[in-house]
Design an enzyme around this catalytic site. Structure first.
Site, PDB file in Angstrom:
ATOM      1  N   CYS A  28     -22.682 -18.836  41.791  1.00 15.51           N
ATOM      2  CA  CYS A  28     -22.448 -19.824  40.473  1.00 15.51           C
ATOM      3  C   CYS A  28     -23.578 -19.426  39.417  1.00 15.51           C
ATOM      4  O   CYS A  28     -23.216 -19.414  38.127  1.00 15.51           O
ATOM      5  CB  CYS A  28     -22.615 -21.011  40.796  1.00 15.51           C
ATOM      6  SG  CYS A  28     -23.829 -21.627  41.824  1.00 15.51           S
ATOM      7  N   GLU A  52     -22.624 -29.345  41.139  1.00 17.97           N
ATOM      8  CA  GLU A  52     -23.243 -28.233  40.793  1.00 17.97           C
ATOM      9  C   GLU A  52     -22.064 -27.279  40.657  1.00 17.97           C
ATOM     10  O   GLU A  52     -21.404 -26.978  41.672  1.00 17.97           O
ATOM     11  CB  GLU A  52     -24.293 -27.751  41.887  1.00 17.97           C
ATOM     12  CG  GLU A  52     -25.181 -26.703  41.561  1.00 17.97           C
ATOM     13  CD  GLU A  52     -24.734 -25.450  41.892  1.00 17.97           C
ATOM     14  OE1 GLU A  52     -23.835 -24.894  41.042  1.00 17.97           O
ATOM     15  OE2 GLU A  52     -24.809 -24.854  42.864  1.00 17.97           O
ATOM     16  N   LYS A  71     -18.207 -31.430  54.230  1.00 16.96           N
ATOM     17  CA  LYS A  71     -16.765 -30.744  54.432  1.00 16.96           C
ATOM     18  C   LYS A  71     -17.210 -29.354  53.888  1.00 16.96           C
ATOM     19  O   LYS A  71     -17.295 -29.006  52.527  1.00 16.96           O
ATOM     20  CB  LYS A  71     -15.759 -31.174  53.605  1.00 16.96           C
ATOM     21  CG  LYS A  71     -14.494 -30.733  54.020  1.00 16.96           C
ATOM     22  CD  LYS A  71     -13.468 -30.591  53.033  1.00 16.96           C
ATOM     23  CE  LYS A  71     -13.283 -29.516  51.972  1.00 16.96           C
ATOM     24  NZ  LYS A  71     -13.075 -28.161  52.595  1.00 16.96           N
ATOM     25  N   GLU A 122     -15.519 -17.903  34.201  1.00 16.67           N
ATOM     26  CA  GLU A 122     -16.348 -17.650  35.208  1.00 16.67           C
ATOM     27  C   GLU A 122     -15.480 -16.816  36.123  1.00 16.67           C
ATOM     28  O   GLU A 122     -14.179 -17.086  36.536  1.00 16.67           O
ATOM     29  CB  GLU A 122     -17.045 -18.694  36.138  1.00 16.67           C
ATOM     30  CG  GLU A 122     -17.558 -18.615  37.192  1.00 16.67           C
ATOM     31  CD  GLU A 122     -18.061 -19.610  38.144  1.00 16.67           C
ATOM     32  OE1 GLU A 122     -17.285 -20.523  38.575  1.00 16.67           O
ATOM     33  OE2 GLU A 122     -19.113 -19.842  38.592  1.00 16.67           O
TER      34      GLU A 122
HETATM   35  P1  NDP Z   1     -13.101 -25.297  44.825  1.00 16.55           P
HETATM   36  O1  NDP Z   1     -14.098 -25.873  43.764  1.00 16.55           O
HETATM   37  O2  NDP Z   1     -11.835 -25.685  44.884  1.00 16.55           O
HETATM   38  O3  NDP Z   1     -13.923 -25.233  46.247  1.00 16.55           O
HETATM   39  C1  NDP Z   1     -15.203 -25.958  46.629  1.00 16.55           C
HETATM   40  C2  NDP Z   1     -14.896 -26.705  47.648  1.00 16.55           C
HETATM   41  O4  NDP Z   1     -14.157 -28.312  47.107  1.00 16.55           O
HETATM   42  C3  NDP Z   1     -14.278 -26.486  48.927  1.00 16.55           C
HETATM   43  O5  NDP Z   1     -14.806 -27.209  50.014  1.00 16.55           O
HETATM   44  C4  NDP Z   1     -13.024 -26.847  48.611  1.00 16.55           C
HETATM   45  O6  NDP Z   1     -12.042 -26.934  49.672  1.00 16.55           O
HETATM   46  C5  NDP Z   1     -12.999 -28.292  48.189  1.00 16.55           C
HETATM   47  N1  NDP Z   1     -12.238 -29.002  47.252  1.00 16.55           N
HETATM   48  C6  NDP Z   1     -10.863 -28.317  46.548  1.00 16.55           C
HETATM   49  N2  NDP Z   1     -10.282 -29.339  46.138  1.00 16.55           N
HETATM   50  C7  NDP Z   1     -10.921 -30.499  46.260  1.00 16.55           C
HETATM   51  C8  NDP Z   1     -10.684 -31.751  45.737  1.00 16.55           C
HETATM   52  N3  NDP Z   1      -9.500 -31.954  44.815  1.00 16.55           N
HETATM   53  N4  NDP Z   1     -11.441 -32.758  46.052  1.00 16.55           N
HETATM   54  C9  NDP Z   1     -12.526 -32.385  46.767  1.00 16.55           C
HETATM   55  N5  NDP Z   1     -12.879 -31.264  47.216  1.00 16.55           N
HETATM   56  C10 NDP Z   1     -11.916 -30.327  46.875  1.00 16.55           C
HETATM   57  O7  NDP Z   1     -13.471 -23.599  44.458  1.00 16.55           O
HETATM   58  P2  NDP Z   1     -12.333 -22.590  44.895  1.00 16.55           P
HETATM   59  O8  NDP Z   1     -12.580 -22.132  46.353  1.00 16.55           O
HETATM   60  O9  NDP Z   1     -10.956 -22.932  44.767  1.00 16.55           O
HETATM   61  O10 NDP Z   1     -12.624 -21.542  43.846  1.00 16.55           O
HETATM   62  C11 NDP Z   1     -12.221 -21.287  42.544  1.00 16.55           C
HETATM   63  C12 NDP Z   1     -13.004 -20.943  41.511  1.00 16.55           C
HETATM   64  O11 NDP Z   1     -14.198 -22.115  41.465  1.00 16.55           O
HETATM   65  C13 NDP Z   1     -13.898 -19.531  41.779  1.00 16.55           C
HETATM   66  O12 NDP Z   1     -13.172 -18.600  41.539  1.00 16.55           O
HETATM   67  C14 NDP Z   1     -14.993 -19.708  41.195  1.00 16.55           C
HETATM   68  O13 NDP Z   1     -15.188 -19.362  39.617  1.00 16.55           O
HETATM   69  C15 NDP Z   1     -15.524 -21.281  41.443  1.00 16.55           C
HETATM   70  N6  NDP Z   1     -16.465 -21.589  42.351  1.00 16.55           N
HETATM   71  C16 NDP Z   1     -17.722 -21.930  41.947  1.00 16.55           C
HETATM   72  C17 NDP Z   1     -18.494 -22.472  42.900  1.00 16.55           C
HETATM   73  C18 NDP Z   1     -20.059 -22.599  42.316  1.00 16.55           C
HETATM   74  O14 NDP Z   1     -20.850 -22.421  43.343  1.00 16.55           O
HETATM   75  N7  NDP Z   1     -20.142 -22.848  41.254  1.00 16.55           N
HETATM   76  C19 NDP Z   1     -18.196 -21.891  44.264  1.00 16.55           C
HETATM   77  C20 NDP Z   1     -16.921 -21.699  44.611  1.00 16.55           C
HETATM   78  C21 NDP Z   1     -16.125 -21.672  43.759  1.00 16.55           C
HETATM   79  P3  NDP Z   1     -11.333 -25.626  50.190  1.00 16.55           P
HETATM   80  O15 NDP Z   1     -12.137 -24.602  50.104  1.00 16.55           O
HETATM   81  O16 NDP Z   1     -10.634 -26.101  51.305  1.00 16.55           O
HETATM   82  O17 NDP Z   1     -10.219 -25.794  49.272  1.00 16.55           O
END
Ligand code: NDP
Length: 491
Positions: A304, A270, A196, A401
């Site tokens: 990240c 991660e 996904k 972050e």
């Molecule tokens: P999320 O953790 O929500 O998104 C990561 C993935 O998980 C996306 O594919 C998202 O889908 C999906 N997802 C969201 N909610 C769920 C759930 N309950 N169960 C399973 N999968 C889920 O990150 P955000 O996009 O909301 O970003 C928020 C913050 O997270 C950022 O500001 C940053 O600080 C951090 N972040 C960190 C990352 C890293 O690599 N460590 C990467 C991305 C974000 P969808 O996009 O459709 O919501």
């Protein structure tokens, strides 16, 4: 003595501004509508729902993408299970390697198409998608293709078995690269997958679906479900999934861990980071400044492992920060498709709001903000490269972050103080050390609680090298032999 004052180009009446250098886009075809890849077929979602993906640099809608619901998740997991039972678990390692090599080569052949699409859908500068994301994505498939027929050598004396169906949920900061990090080891080890991609960046994962078809990967071995958080939540909770791999926020990672507790499913997480980039007074300062810039402004800071906390030894803080500000003023912010752009668009309106909120908190708590003067495009989501000085460890900008182009500077006097401040975070993903002294690097590497530690460099990635975190940055490793371990049963 002759006057040593440097002569500026402007004072000589010279205009040395870069001319626009836009990357061509005519080789990229974006469809109006995308379905789901389930069991080797592109299908409409049973949910009947869809959502739009936009170019964050222009706010123009690029395509409508299917939103998978619970029924679609169930169909995809069933397709992955059938492909696992009937085909993939019976396919030899050498055959699996052949498919992975094919995928890697097609990615190389179609690299320009992928790079442009990644930039249009996600906002990152074309020079990064072209020179970092694409080569690394192909390299991951090449690397794990090499392991597929050598699992017995990877785990000598054991009998490595695939786990079954893997659910993989990936974020929006490196959409294709995260797909490669997840898919390559899973397939090499003999698992099938339901992937996904993130809601704001689905297009390169969907194009990768076309590449999998082109490589003639058997139907159902990889299924791709676009959707939002609810789709990800339904996928990881599906009872017939054997393994979950997630990259994203710590908050969602914790929620997934709660969902999976007691289920016996294997899990790797991660998550976020708040890396310390530590510069000692004996470091090569100009090189360190480049490393600091790369550490935090690469990919708009949507990284990240970004070096978002600069820890600088007090004795060199002043000249180093002066050099850093001068260097920041040369960063070109704007059109991500321009080959000269250093800092592109923020990935989404929502992420921009999060960055703005945290930056406002930094100012309110008393830190001093510097942003180089630069014009931002009228439309789209943008944030200037930012540095905060006078930051206390308790400030939110030093703790949370931000996931944007925002650096917080703290100082230290002794190595012990540097280690203490660097480790004063709930995260533990990465760190950087800049010093001339090899013994100091080794000493700090032992004492820093971070999964990856770069010495006199930052943000270097290689498929042979494991990557992952401590504490709230998650657990499990991706890359290298460690990354393979997460997809095999050795019992
Ligand atoms: P999320 O953790 O929500 O998104 C990561 C993935 O998980 C996306 O594919 C998202 O889908 C999906 N997802 C969201 N909610 C769920 C759930 N309950 N169960 C399973 N999968 C889920 O990150 P955000 O996009 O909301 O970003 C928020 C913050 O997270 C950022 O500001 C940053 O600080 C951090 N972040 C960190 C990352 C890293 O690599 N460590 C990467 C991305 C974000 P969808 O996009 O459709 O919501």
């Amino acid at each position: 003595m002759a006057d040593q004052t440097p002569v500026s180009a402007a004072s000589l009446g010279l205009d040395l501004a870069y001319a626009p250098a836009p990357e061509a886009t005519d080789h990229v075809r974006i469809r109006e509508h995308y379905g789901l890849l389930i069991g080797g077929k592109w299908v409409e979602p049973a949910s009947g729902k869809g959502f739009k993906t936009v170019n964050p640099a222009t706010e123009v809608v690029l395509a409508e993408v299917a939103e998978a619901g619970e029924e679609d998740v169930d169909l995809a997991v069933k397709a992955a299970r059938a492909a696992y039972d009937k085909v993939w678990s019976k396919t030899s390692g050498a055959q699996r390697a052949k498919y992975l090599f094919r995928i890697a080569r097609i990615l190389q052949e179609r690299a320009r198409e992928f790079a442009v699409l990644e930039t249009i859908d996600g906002g990152k500068p074309i020079k990064e998608s072209r020179d970092v994301d694409l080569p690394l994505a192909a390299a991951h498939f090449f690397y794990y293709a090499g392991w597929a027929d050598k699992l017995d050598y990877a785990f000598p004396g054991r009998q490595p078995q695939p786990l079954g169906v893997a659910a993989q949920v990936i974020p929006w900061n490196f959409p294709l690269l995260m797909a490669a990090w997840k898919l390559a080891p899973a397939l090499a080890a003999g698992n099938t997958v339901v992937l996904k991609p993130a809601e704001t960046t689905p297009l390169t994962a969907l194009l990768l679906g076309e590449v999998l078809e082109q490589a003639e990967l058997p139907p159902g071995v990889v299924n791709i479900l676009t959707g939002a958080g609810a789709t990800g939540a339904a996928l990881v909770a599906h009872p017939d999934v054997d393994k979950v791999a997630f990259t994203g926020s710590t908050e969602v990672g914790k929620a997934i861990q709660r969902t999976l507790a007691g289920s016996g499913k294997r899990l790797t997480l991660e998550l976020g980071g708040k890396a310390a980039n530590i510069v000692f007074d004996d470091a090569p300062i100009d090189q360190a400044v480049e490393g600091i810039v790369n550490g935090i402004y690469f990919n708009q800071g949507h990284v990240c492992c970004a070096g978002s906390r600069l820890l600088v030894q007090e004795s060199i803080a002043e000249p180093l920060i002066a050099k850093l500000k001068r260097r920041m003023a040369t960063l070109r912010v704007g059109d991500p498709l321009d080959k000269n752009t250093d800092v592109g668009a923020i990935n989404s309106r929502q992420q921009l709001a999060r960055i703005e909120e945290l930056v406002a908190s930094g100012e309110a708590e008393g830190a001093e903000l510097y942003q180089p003067p630069c014009d931002l495009p009228a439309r789209g989501f943008w944030f200037r490269p930012t540095v905060f000085t006078g930051v206390a460890q308790s400030y939110r900008i030093a703790q949370e972050e931000i996931f944007g182009p925002v650096l917080s500077v703290l100082t230290f006097r002794t190595p012990a103080e540097a280690v203490e401040k660097a480790n004063n975070t709930p995260y533990g993903l990465s760190a950087g050390v800049w010093t001339d002294k090899g013994s100091r690097i080794l000493d700090l590497a032992n004492r820093l609680r971070a999964g990856v530690i770069w010495a006199n460099t930052f943000n270097r990635f290689d498929p042979t090298s494991p990557f992952g975190g401590y504490k709230e940055s998650g657990f499990g490793r991706e890359g290298g032999l460690h990354g393979l371990t997460a997809y095999v049963d050795l019992s």
